[in-house]
Design a protein around this motif. Structure first.
Motif, mmCIF file in Angstrom:
data_model
loop_
_atom_site.group_PDB
_atom_site.id
_atom_site.type_symbol
_atom_site.label_atom_id
_atom_site.label_comp_id
_atom_site.label_asym_id
_atom_site.label_seq_id
_atom_site.Cartn_x
_atom_site.Cartn_y
_atom_site.Cartn_z
ATOM 1 N N LYS A 1 7.806 0.037 -18.077
ATOM 2 C CA LYS A 1 6.669 0.975 -17.951
ATOM 3 C C LYS A 1 5.750 0.583 -16.786
ATOM 4 O O LYS A 1 5.134 1.436 -16.151
ATOM 5 C CB LYS A 1 5.885 0.968 -19.274
ATOM 6 N N PHE A 2 5.665 -0.717 -16.500
ATOM 7 C CA PHE A 2 4.761 -1.202 -15.450
ATOM 8 C C PHE A 2 5.464 -1.392 -14.097
ATOM 9 O O PHE A 2 4.801 -1.609 -13.095
ATOM 10 C CB PHE A 2 4.148 -2.549 -15.868
ATOM 11 N N SER A 3 6.803 -1.355 -14.098
ATOM 12 C CA SER A 3 7.558 -1.656 -12.869
ATOM 13 C C SER A 3 7.133 -0.751 -11.717
ATOM 14 O O SER A 3 7.016 0.461 -11.885
ATOM 15 C CB SER A 3 9.061 -1.482 -13.099
ATOM 16 N N HIS A 4 6.928 -1.364 -10.567
ATOM 17 C CA HIS A 4 6.593 -0.613 -9.357
ATOM 18 C C HIS A 4 7.726 -0.812 -8.356
ATOM 19 O O HIS A 4 8.147 -1.948 -8.124
ATOM 20 C CB HIS A 4 5.273 -1.119 -8.775
ATOM 21 N N PRO A 5 8.219 0.268 -7.745
ATOM 22 C CA PRO A 5 9.369 0.126 -6.829
ATOM 23 C C PRO A 5 9.113 -0.799 -5.645
ATOM 24 O O PRO A 5 10.044 -1.367 -5.087
ATOM 25 C CB PRO A 5 9.635 1.566 -6.355
ATOM 26 N N ALA A 6 7.832 -0.991 -5.275
ATOM 27 C CA ALA A 6 7.514 -1.846 -4.117
ATOM 28 C C ALA A 6 7.621 -3.336 -4.443
ATOM 29 O O ALA A 6 7.643 -4.156 -3.537
ATOM 30 C CB ALA A 6 6.124 -1.520 -3.576
ATOM 31 N N GLY A 7 7.673 -3.688 -5.735
ATOM 32 C CA GLY A 7 7.859 -5.102 -6.075
ATOM 33 C C GLY A 7 6.909 -5.650 -7.124
ATOM 34 O O GLY A 7 6.080 -4.929 -7.690
ATOM 35 N N HIS B 1 4.351 -7.845 -6.994
ATOM 36 C CA HIS B 1 2.906 -7.895 -6.745
ATOM 37 C C HIS B 1 2.253 -6.581 -7.209
ATOM 38 O O HIS B 1 1.157 -6.580 -7.768
ATOM 39 C CB HIS B 1 2.624 -8.107 -5.250
ATOM 40 N N PHE B 2 2.973 -5.491 -6.980
ATOM 41 C CA PHE B 2 2.464 -4.156 -7.321
ATOM 42 C C PHE B 2 2.605 -3.912 -8.824
ATOM 43 O O PHE B 2 1.754 -3.266 -9.431
ATOM 44 C CB PHE B 2 3.234 -3.105 -6.516
ATOM 45 N N THR B 3 3.663 -4.463 -9.410
ATOM 46 C CA THR B 3 3.844 -4.396 -10.864
ATOM 47 C C THR B 3 2.682 -5.111 -11.564
ATOM 48 O O THR B 3 2.166 -4.634 -12.576
ATOM 49 C CB THR B 3 5.200 -5.034 -11.260
ATOM 50 N N LEU B 4 2.250 -6.248 -11.001
ATOM 51 C CA LEU B 4 1.129 -6.992 -11.597
ATOM 52 C C LEU B 4 -0.163 -6.164 -11.579
ATOM 53 O O LEU B 4 -0.970 -6.247 -12.509
ATOM 54 C CB LEU B 4 0.913 -8.312 -10.856
ATOM 55 N N ILE B 5 -0.359 -5.377 -10.517
ATOM 56 C CA ILE B 5 -1.541 -4.488 -10.475
ATOM 57 C C ILE B 5 -1.440 -3.468 -11.606
ATOM 58 O O ILE B 5 -2.421 -3.201 -12.307
ATOM 59 C CB ILE B 5 -1.656 -3.770 -9.104
ATOM 60 N N ASN B 6 -0.242 -2.901 -11.804
ATOM 61 C CA ASN B 6 -0.048 -1.934 -12.897
ATOM 62 C C ASN B 6 -0.348 -2.565 -14.254
ATOM 63 O O ASN B 6 -0.990 -1.947 -15.106
ATOM 64 C CB ASN B 6 1.394 -1.404 -12.894
ATOM 65 N N SER C 1 -0.522 -1.349 3.451
ATOM 66 C CA SER C 1 -1.648 -2.258 3.737
ATOM 67 C C SER C 1 -1.570 -3.532 2.897
ATOM 68 O O SER C 1 -1.832 -4.629 3.389
ATOM 69 C CB SER C 1 -2.980 -1.553 3.461
ATOM 70 N N ILE C 2 -1.195 -3.380 1.612
ATOM 71 C CA ILE C 2 -1.061 -4.548 0.735
ATOM 72 C C ILE C 2 0.051 -5.458 1.261
ATOM 73 O O ILE C 2 -0.101 -6.685 1.316
ATOM 74 C CB ILE C 2 -0.771 -4.116 -0.725
ATOM 75 N N LYS C 3 1.171 -4.854 1.680
ATOM 76 C CA LYS C 3 2.283 -5.669 2.213
ATOM 77 C C LYS C 3 1.856 -6.403 3.481
ATOM 78 O O LYS C 3 2.212 -7.566 3.689
ATOM 79 C CB LYS C 3 3.503 -4.778 2.490
ATOM 80 N N LYS C 4 1.072 -5.734 4.325
ATOM 81 C CA LYS C 4 0.583 -6.387 5.552
ATOM 82 C C LYS C 4 -0.339 -7.554 5.216
ATOM 83 O O LYS C 4 -0.266 -8.619 5.831
ATOM 84 C CB LYS C 4 -0.163 -5.367 6.423
ATOM 85 N N SER C 5 -1.205 -7.354 4.218
ATOM 86 C CA SER C 5 -2.131 -8.425 3.800
ATOM 87 C C SER C 5 -1.361 -9.608 3.237
ATOM 88 O O SER C 5 -1.643 -10.761 3.563
ATOM 89 C CB SER C 5 -3.115 -7.900 2.749
ATOM 90 N N LEU C 6 -0.372 -9.317 2.387
ATOM 91 C CA LEU C 6 0.447 -10.388 1.802
ATOM 92 C C LEU C 6 1.198 -11.148 2.889
ATOM 93 O O LEU C 6 1.233 -12.380 2.891
ATOM 94 C CB LEU C 6 1.443 -9.801 0.787
#
Length: 278
Positions: free
Chosen positions: A86-92, A94-99, A165-170
């Protein structure tokens, strides 16, 4: 050990935290205001430039707090994987943790009591204490941002621009934590250490059975079967755009480095043309 100390100094230098005399640079002094790993501090500062501070603070809190995913009791592993999906984010990851964090906040706001909150966590095989700790850490990071007068951009999670932008920051902080799947079966060779690692079972990619070729990872754990934890897909082009050139040139020779060199050779004419057009 002296080698570890030298490695730490070298990493700080790559992160632009040191000046030519080996003292903290102005940038390094700001980074030191955060009680975090230098890579994470650098990513937060980069997020000010890329305008994704709100999301980056959540990621920083979630990776600093204890792991929020609970080991499912025997016989319930498949249920746990289904709930986490339910929380999985296709971008990975880090994004799943935000969800996960946002869902927990929403559940907290909607629940009348602490017991309901804990039940929600149990239902999703998540650690309530870890998520509460992430809330506390995030609030502290917000206070530090305000104290040193850094801008906090508005939440924009979910938009294409925001994800980039998040990927660039990471990448600005974690360009030393890059690995490539060398055989299409999830054997990741790390660019820096030349060690092979696998995805941690808590990774959302592990859950969805998708194996990205190039990834940025938060940490490498020898004790957990040589696994890389908190992993998100990145493109070689984006990596080459943000990696310090002298870090890249110091990387040991490898097939991965040759592929990235090809990316540079491919990108160079384009950037030259752009400059000429200006």
């Amino acid at each position: 050990a002296p080698e570890s100390l030298m490695q730490a100094l070298e990493d700080l230098d790559y992160l632009a935290a040191l000046d030519n005399d080996g003292n903290l640079s102005e940038f390094g002094i700001i980074m030191s205001e955060f009680p975090l790993d230098p890579q994470l501090s650098k990513s937060i500062l980069a997020s000010c430039e890329f305008e994704c501070v709100d999301e980056m603070l959540t990621i920083a809190a979630m990776v600093t707090a204890p792991n929020c995913f609970l080991h499912a009791p025997p016989g319930t592993e498949e249920i746990a994987l289904t709930r986490w999906r339910k929380f999985s984010h296709p971008a990975g990851d880090h994004f799943t943790l935000i969800n996960v964090f946002n869902a927990f906040k929403e559940a907290s706001a909607n629940s009348a009591s602490q017991c309901n909150n804990e039940k929600w966590c149990r239902d999703y095989f998540l650690s309530c204490s870890a998520l509460r700790m992430a809330e506390i850490i995030r609030a502290e990071l917000v206070e530090i941002m305000k104290r040193i007068e850094l801008p906090i951009s508005e939440p924009d999670f979910g938009s294409k621009e925001n994800i980039l932008s998040i990927k660039k920051s990471l990448l600005s902080g974690y360009f030393m934590h890059i690995a490539r799947d060398v055989d299409g079966s999830g054997n990741y060779l790390m660019l820096t250490h030349r060690q092979v690692a696998q995805l941690h079972p808590f990774s959302s990619y592990y859950n969805t059975r998708r194996i990205p070729e190039w990834v940025l990872f938060h940490e490498f754990s020898i004790s957990e079967d040589n696994s890389i934890r908190v992993v998100s897909e990145i493109s070689p082009d984006l990596f080459m755009e943000l990696v310090p050139q002298y870090y890249f040139s110091n990387l040991p020779p490898s097939e991965s480095k040759d592929i990235l060199q090809e990316v540079i050779n491919h990108l160079s004419p384009v950037s030259t043309m752009k400059k000429e057009q200006k």
